[in-house]
Write an enzyme that holds these catalytic residues in place. Structure first.
Site, PDB file in Angstrom:
ATOM      1  N   GLU A   1       8.490   6.016   1.758  1.00 13.77           N
ATOM      2  CA  GLU A   1       7.970   6.051   0.383  1.00 13.77           C
ATOM      3  C   GLU A   1       8.902   6.779  -0.580  1.00 13.77           C
ATOM      4  OE1 GLU A   1       4.008   7.709   0.495  1.00 13.77           O
ATOM      5  OE2 GLU A   1       3.180   5.730   0.850  1.00 13.77           O
TER       6      GLU A   1
ATOM      7  N   GLU B   1       1.039   0.581   5.579  1.00 13.32           N
ATOM      8  CA  GLU B   1      -0.050   1.571   5.672  1.00 13.32           C
ATOM      9  C   GLU B   1      -1.269   1.101   4.900  1.00 13.32           C
ATOM     10  OE1 GLU B   1       0.983   5.640   4.648  1.00 13.32           O
ATOM     11  OE2 GLU B   1       2.936   5.448   5.616  1.00 13.32           O
TER      12      GLU B   1
HETATM   13  C1  GAL Z   1       1.410   8.018   2.695  1.00 12.18           C
HETATM   14  C2  GAL Z   1       2.497   8.491   3.642  1.00 12.18           C
HETATM   15  C3  GAL Z   1       1.927   8.792   5.013  1.00 12.18           C
HETATM   16  C4  GAL Z   1       0.691   9.654   4.890  1.00 12.18           C
HETATM   17  C5  GAL Z   1      -0.302   8.985   3.967  1.00 12.18           C
HETATM   18  C6  GAL Z   1      -1.563   9.773   3.724  1.00 12.18           C
HETATM   19  O1  GAL Z   1       1.802   8.097   1.387  1.00 12.18           O
HETATM   20  O2  GAL Z   1       3.495   7.520   3.770  1.00 12.18           O
HETATM   21  O3  GAL Z   1       2.887   9.416   5.793  1.00 12.18           O
HETATM   22  O4  GAL Z   1       1.057  10.879   4.378  1.00 12.18           O
HETATM   23  O5  GAL Z   1       0.276   8.804   2.714  1.00 12.18           O
HETATM   24  O6  GAL Z   1      -2.226   9.960   4.892  1.00 12.18           O
END
Ligand code: GAL
Length: 846
Positions: free
Chosen positions: A192, A261
């Site tokens: 990110e 994600e």
């Molecule tokens: C995203 C990040 C993950 C984790 C998630 C929140 O932005 O890539 O590593 O932190 O947020 O759980």
């Protein structure tokens, strides 16, 4: 004729040639593994586009003995891929000293996944965010001269490249890349960065270019991705993270649409309520993504697990990393989340061929209503009907049929006609887990050690002025003592007759205890929104020397944001003594302070080693600060289910079992009383504070002790209590499954697993299954076909109720580990005609 013979011979020769080439191809694949590439639609594995479902499981957040079961449950839930980060700071705690043992055994984790027949997406980072201490960076990195993290900086790039190459080489050596016959089909570099890149200016842009070419040059034979990085250079695939990614498009027409994600819930913090995300909304987001051309989607997290030791990021992120994931912190499936998503995966896979070969025809069926039809040249047809209105249900006409579409839902029609799944209609059973107190009967024998207040170590050092904490401790401990002496002569302006002295201390966080002349005078803490601590307390000073000891502690280091690595902690001042009435004061900030990194108990290795400093007699200290406690515990034998320790009664600290840290505990940090909702409406966009539980209650009372860390008897439990606690209130619990429930209406789509091409499915079915393999359904606590009310655990019969229900369900289910019964008047008779009926069942498994 001769010509015919010639042609025949040539044909035989051609067939032979094709056979040999195929054989060679097969041999080459067997030896050199799968070729993984991509095109605009999908990842291509061995020449075939793939529709993939993935889930995140982070290996150090569980134990190696849990891995096979977690992976099997992932496979059973319909996953094809497991995604994990690689956590640099646990693997290289000191520069060039590597550790890949136990929970850190990355190779073993990847092999377990491969053995189960699943693929791996290895997100090397090495910045990972992940609510992990310091975003995964080792603290020593911060002390390399002239280093600047995550930008075009030579010292940083050299270390990042070294570690990334180390991991890639390790995987290659074990032949774990798909290109070598192993399970790894994808790798991620950075994480990110696009969210913060603008803060790094031009150097940020060139850093992205560098990271991309550095990764590509490592020659893994499988594609690399960058998430949330719209300028990811070719051939790196830019991917999406978020609660919804259906509107995402990659930055080139040659790259597939992938979602790294999809947050299945959210992480929790000490002092915060517990977030949860309704499965109807997750299912909606997933199906919308595939409907709109996505071909790889990953659940973050599929199993969240536990932040053991001091691995949690922060500050203030809790030890539990349950995440409301489909597999809970303890490794048990969470229903109906796991089951409904499994049904979603099966339904989507029924459309795989059409989704991967056809382009969709998208039509509007009305306001916020959309049909996407994927039809192949050979006539295979699959349709998705979406109602993305946040309030209004709809009845739509499609291909001359009518379809009921609840608001914020998608229906899947794998033959463009019959609905096999609607994201808002859950067929899967619900099970209610519970913790059962397995309190050890006999009175335990406790030992303890009082941590000295203030400086006790030879390594303490003096320094003029106040030091920032992380630069001072290098995170070797949560704790830093700031100590000084003030000589009071009696005529100080801030101290005159009858006047009270106030001590003001300003700290960047995270927690602070103030001791004056060896006595606790006050404490303060920050929270996940603001880590700063500001204390103003009345104190009593005596003539002569007065001792001022400030104990500052961190609760996990920052893991997110531009320049997060430079976030400070500790007492950076000012520290001021002032009169409460006449305004005069003295600033102690630039005086000489003495510093001690860590606690005496840590220097004595109390958590992991034997030490002769323990005392045990009848005067066990309770509700006092800075006490180490020790006792022996036996593992609960009443079941072999997961074990949790309930720290109700304790304040804040860290706990170890047989030398292994189970994490920081803090049951006294209570969540705000407002912001929670008993039931959360899944309709409409989700955000991390939309659905919260546990308001006004401790954020975390129960802490996981992995079974593999426990012997049957004589385990050593050690606690360091920082604030005040009564260790005699601690109890051991096991995580059990209580009831299993299901509720299915006559109008539900028939379950995906019973669906077939001839569309002769049996109609809606209710299915019940015991959560553990050795269990059977022992009794039916509730069963009603009609219009039952309530939810699992509190179902109630209404006037419309078929009297036959209980005996039919008992006959079909009791004594079996699972059962299915058709939900229709044919089975149960009609207790109230012209009314849509539902079957609700609650069963017990033993
Ligand atoms: C995203 C990040 C993950 C984790 C998630 C929140 O932005 O890539 O590593 O932190 O947020 O759980």
């Amino acid at each position: 004729m001769a010509f015919e013979i010639m042609r025949g011979r040539r044909r035989r020769r051609d067939v032979l040639l094709i056979f040999c080439l195929t054989l060679l191809g097969l041999l080459a694949t067997a030896v050199s593994g799968a070729n993984v590439t991509y095109d605009n639609r999908a990842l291509i594995i061995n020449g075939r586009r793939r529709l993939l479902v993935s889930g995140s499981i982070h290996y150090p957040r569980s134990t190696p003995d849990m891995w096979p079961d977690l992976i099997q449950k992932s496979k059973d839930g319909g996953l094809d891929v497991i995604e994990t980060y690689v956590f640099w700071n646990i693997h290289e705690p000191a520069r060039n000293q590597y550790d890949f043992q136990g929970r850190k055994d990355l190779v073993q984790f990847v092999k377990v996944i491969g053995k189960a027949g699943l693929y791996v997406h290895l997100r090397i980072g090495p910045y990972v965010c992940a609510e992990w201490n310091y975003g995964g960076f080792p603290l020593w990195l911060h002390f390399i001269p002239d280093i600047k993290f995550r930008t075009d900086n030579e010292p940083f790039k050299a270390e990042m490249q070294r570690f990334t190459k180390k991991i890639v080489d390790m995987m290659k050596k074990e032949k774990l890349y798909a290109s070598q016959g192993g399970p790894i089909i994808l790798s991620q570099i950075e994480n990110e960065y696009g969210n913060v890149a603008s803060n790094y200016g031009a150097a940020g842009k060139s850093y992205v270019q560098w990271a991309a070419s550095m990764a590509t040059s490592l020659d893994t034979g499988v594609p690399w991705v960058m998430c949330q990085q719209s300028d990811a250079p070719d051939p790196i695939i830019n991917t999406c993270n978020g609660f919804y990614c259906d509107q995402f498009t990659p930055n080139s027409g040659n790259k597939p649409k992938m979602w790294t994600e999809n947050w299945t819930g959210w992480f929790s913090s000490f002092g915060g309520a517990i977030p949860y995300r309704p499965v109807e909304d997750i299912a909606f987001s997933v199906v919308r993504f595939y409907q709109r051309g996505g071909t790889l989607q990953n659940y973050y997290m599929y199993h969240g697990g536990t932040n053991f030791g001091r691995t949690t990021g922060g500050p203030f992120i809790s030890t539990s990393y349950d995440y409301d994931a489909p597999i809970d912190e303890y490794g048990l499936i969470r229903q109906p989340k796991w089951g409904h998503l499994k049904d979603v995966h099966q339904a989507i896979k029924l459309c795989e061929e059409a989704l991967l070969t056809a382009s969709p025809t998208v039509t509007s069926l009305g306001s916020n209503l959309e049909a996407s039809v994927y039809k192949t040249g050979s006539g295979v047809c699959c349709a998705f009907l979406a109602n993305y209105d946040t309030h209004t249900d709809a009845l739509v006409r499609f291909n001359n049929n009518s379809y009921q579409l609840p608001a914020w839902s998608v229906s899947i029609l794998p033959d463009c006609k019959n609905v096999v799944l609607n994201t808002a209609k859950i067929n899967s059973a619900v099970s209610i887990p519970k913790f059962v107190d397995r309190c050890v009967k006999e009175t335990p024998i406790w030992s303890w050690f009082s941590e000295p207040i203030g400086i006790s170590s030879d390594n303490a050092f003096p320094k003029t002025g106040l030091l920032e904490q992380i630069n001072t401790t290098a995170d070797a401990s949560d704790y830093l003592w700031y100590s000084m002496s003030i000589n009071i002569t009696g005529d100080e302006p801030f101290l005159h007759d009858g006047d009270q002295t106030t001590l003001q201390v300003e700290s960047l966080g995270h927690v602070l205890h103030v001791y004056v002349n060896g006595k606790l005078a006050g404490s303060g803490k920050g929270n996940s929104g603001n880590s700063k601590v500001s204390i103003q307390i009345p104190i009593i000073l005596v003539p002569g020397q007065n001792k001022l000891d400030l104990l500052s502690s961190t609760v996990g280091l920052e893991n997110y944001g531009a320049f997060f690595d430079l976030t400070g902690a500790g007492v950076t001042g000012p520290v001021i003594l002032k009169s409460s009435s006449n305004g005069s004061s003295i600033d102690l900030s630039s005086q000489e302070w003495t510093y001690q990194v860590g606690l005496k108990g840590e220097a004595l290795n109390l958590p992991t080693g034997n030490s002769s400093v323990w005392t045990s007699d009848s005067s066990l200290p309770k509700n006092q600060s800075l006490i180490w406690y020790k006792r022996s515990i036996d593992a609960p034998t009443s079941s072999d289910n997961p074990v949790a320790i309930d720290f109700t009664g304790m304040g804040k600290g860290e706990a170890w079992v047989n030398g292994q840290s189970i994490g920081r505990y803090w049951p006294t940090f209570i969540a705000p009383t407002t912001g929670c909702s008993v039931s959360c409406n899944y309709k409409g966009p989700y955000s991390s504070n939309k659905c919260l539980n546990n308001c006004g209650k401790p954020s975390q009372t129960l802490y996981h002790i992995p079974r593999s860390w426990l012997k049957p008897t004589g385990n050593t439990l050690i606690l360091f209590e920082e604030i005040a606690g009564d260790p005699t209130q601690i109890s051991l619990n096991t995580r059990e499954m209580g009831s299993v429930c299901s509720r299915v209406s006559e109008t539900h789509p028939q379950p995906v697993k019973n669906w077939n091409d001839e569309l002769k499915g049996p109609g809606p079915m209710i299915s019940l299954e015991c959560p553990f393999p050795n269990q059977i359904i022992s009794s039916i606590k509730f069963a009603s076909f009609g219009t039952p009310q309530g939810t699992c655990g509190s179902f109630k019969q209404s006037r419309c109720h078929s009297q036959k229900t209980l005996s039919i369900i008992q006959k079909a289910c009791v004594g079996s580990s699972s059962c299915s019964v058709g939900v229709s008047v044919d089975t149960f008779g009609d207790p109230c005609s012209k009314v849509s009926k539902t079957l609700a069942v609650e069963a017990s498994c033993t």
